[in-house]
Motif scaffolding. Structure first.
Motif, short mmCIF file in Angstrom:
data_model
loop_
_atom_site.label_atom_id
_atom_site.label_comp_id
_atom_site.label_asym_id
_atom_site.label_seq_id
_atom_site.Cartn_x
_atom_site.Cartn_y
_atom_site.Cartn_z
N THR A 1 76.57 -10.11 16.93
CA THR A 1 77.17 -9.64 18.18
C THR A 1 78.49 -10.34 18.45
OG1 THR A 1 74.96 -9.23 19.10
CG2 THR A 1 76.80 -9.36 20.66
N SER A 2 78.54 -11.64 18.20
CA SER A 2 79.77 -12.40 18.42
C SER A 2 80.88 -11.92 17.50
CB SER A 2 79.51 -13.89 18.17
OG SER A 2 78.55 -14.40 19.07
N GLY A 3 80.53 -11.66 16.23
CA GLY A 3 81.52 -11.16 15.28
C GLY A 3 82.02 -9.77 15.67
N CYS A 4 81.11 -8.91 16.10
CA CYS A 4 81.49 -7.55 16.52
C CYS A 4 82.42 -7.58 17.73
CB CYS A 4 80.25 -6.73 16.86
SG CYS A 4 79.29 -6.20 15.44
N LEU A 5 82.06 -8.35 18.75
CA LEU A 5 82.84 -8.39 19.99
C LEU A 5 84.22 -9.00 19.75
CD1 LEU A 5 82.93 -7.81 22.98
CD2 LEU A 5 81.84 -10.02 23.41
N ALA A 6 84.25 -10.14 19.07
CA ALA A 6 85.52 -10.80 18.80
C ALA A 6 86.40 -9.93 17.90
CB ALA A 6 85.29 -12.16 18.15
N GLY A 7 85.79 -9.27 16.91
CA GLY A 7 86.54 -8.43 16.00
C GLY A 7 87.14 -7.21 16.67
N SER A 8 86.36 -6.55 17.53
CA SER A 8 86.86 -5.36 18.19
C SER A 8 88.00 -5.68 19.16
CB SER A 8 85.73 -4.64 18.93
OG SER A 8 85.13 -5.49 19.91
N ILE A 9 87.88 -6.80 19.89
CA ILE A 9 88.94 -7.21 20.82
C ILE A 9 90.22 -7.53 20.06
CG2 ILE A 9 89.67 -9.00 22.45
CD1 ILE A 9 86.73 -9.15 23.38
N ALA A 10 90.10 -8.32 19.00
CA ALA A 10 91.27 -8.69 18.21
C ALA A 10 91.90 -7.47 17.55
CB ALA A 10 90.88 -9.72 17.14
N ALA A 11 91.07 -6.51 17.11
CA ALA A 11 91.57 -5.30 16.45
C ALA A 11 92.42 -4.46 17.40
CB ALA A 11 90.41 -4.48 15.92
#
Length: 300
Positions: A205-215
């Protein structure tokens, strides 16, 4: 739940490589849609959205048409993700408070692989687009080796690094945003300071959330990079002479909204890609494959 093991350099590389291959396989069709949506010019709206693009791709090119360029990504994503994750850990190990600098350095290191990988991938993804069908009547089929040979013959090694500046503009800010954000989100999942273990689903979940925001944050840079690295142009399509020229022409002819083309697709690509990456990385697949265990790591 799992115990986060201290990684050796070799296990970091294995974890990064496996994570990249699994992630790319899962999300590549969405990445193809992102590329084709970003390459659409004003007055040439062949795809309405991601689903429309995927449906038209399957109809005209078959199911495997959604995986055009996947071989390039699967070949090069292993060193690319390994460099990115391992470099971040290396620079972060020097001082915990320098998370953003570590992310910046990781982004700079990965472009040595990312730029030629994306360059080849974009040519393959865009070659079978409906734009090509409308102009030529047949699907254009090329291979990564053909593109590589042609670029080396006509432009030398620098041909593979077309769009390097735009790639740096995208990947450095992405890493600066992603790694510190992931670290802090991931830390929230720890049970206590005495028990730093985190459930695998929290890492995902942390990877998904951080990745989508940065993307989404760096999506404008990704649009510019895609335009610069697309070599095949239609008769009425714009050509660009560098990052500044590309930004100026997009603003003048398509407006600010063009810089967010494919942003939702990119978020959908990056979120599971980095969620999977962090699960593999933190679960310690590399440690398992190399025969490490909590006992022999801590006693080494």
């Amino acid at each position: 739940m799992y115990i986060e093991l201290p990684s050796h350099t070799d296990t970091k590389l294995i974890n990064g490589g496996i994570a990249g291959m699994v992630g790319v396989t899962c999300v590549f069709p969405i990445d193809l849609a992102k590329t084709r949506l970003q390459n659409q010019r004003s007055g040439q709206q062949l795809y309405k959205n991601m689903m429309d693009c995927l449906i038209k791709t399957v109809r005209s090119e078959g199911y495997f048409g959604m995986y055009r360029g996947a071989a390039v990504n699967l070949t090069l994503v292993t060193p690319e993700k390994a460099i990115k994750l391992a470099a971040n850990d290396f620079f972060l190990g020097a001082k915990r408070t320098m998370e953003m600098l570590a992310g910046c350095c990781a982004g700079m290191c990965q472009v040595t692989i990312t730029t030629p990988m994306e360059m080849l991938k974009i040519q393959l993804q865009d070659a079978g687009s409906v734009v090509a069908l409308k102009m030529g009547g047949t699907i254009i089929r090329v291979s990564a080796m053909e593109i590589t040979r042609e670029l080396l013959r006509t432009k030398g090694v620098t041909g593979l690094y077309r769009g390097l500046g735009a790639t740096l503009m995208r990947d450095i800010p992405f890493s600066v945003v992603y790694f510190p954000l992931f670290a802090h989100l991931h830390q929230l999942g720890q049970h206590s300071s005495e028990d730093p273990s985190v459930p695998f689903y929290w890492s995902f979940t942390s990877g998904c959330l951080a990745g989508s925001i940065a993307a989404v944050v760096v999506s404008p840079c990704d649009v510019v990079k895609t335009r610069l690295q697309s070599l095949k142009k239609g008769a009425n399509e714009e050509t660009y002479n560098g990052v500044v020229d590309c930004v100026r022409k997009i603003l003048r002819k398509e407006g600010p909204g063009a810089f967010l083309k494919g942003a939702s697709c990119r978020a959908l690509v990056i979120a599971p890609l980095f969620g999977i990456a962090q699960v593999v990385y933190f679960v310690g697949v590399g440690e398992f494959l190399l025969g490490y265990s909590p006992y022999n790591i801590y006693s080494a």
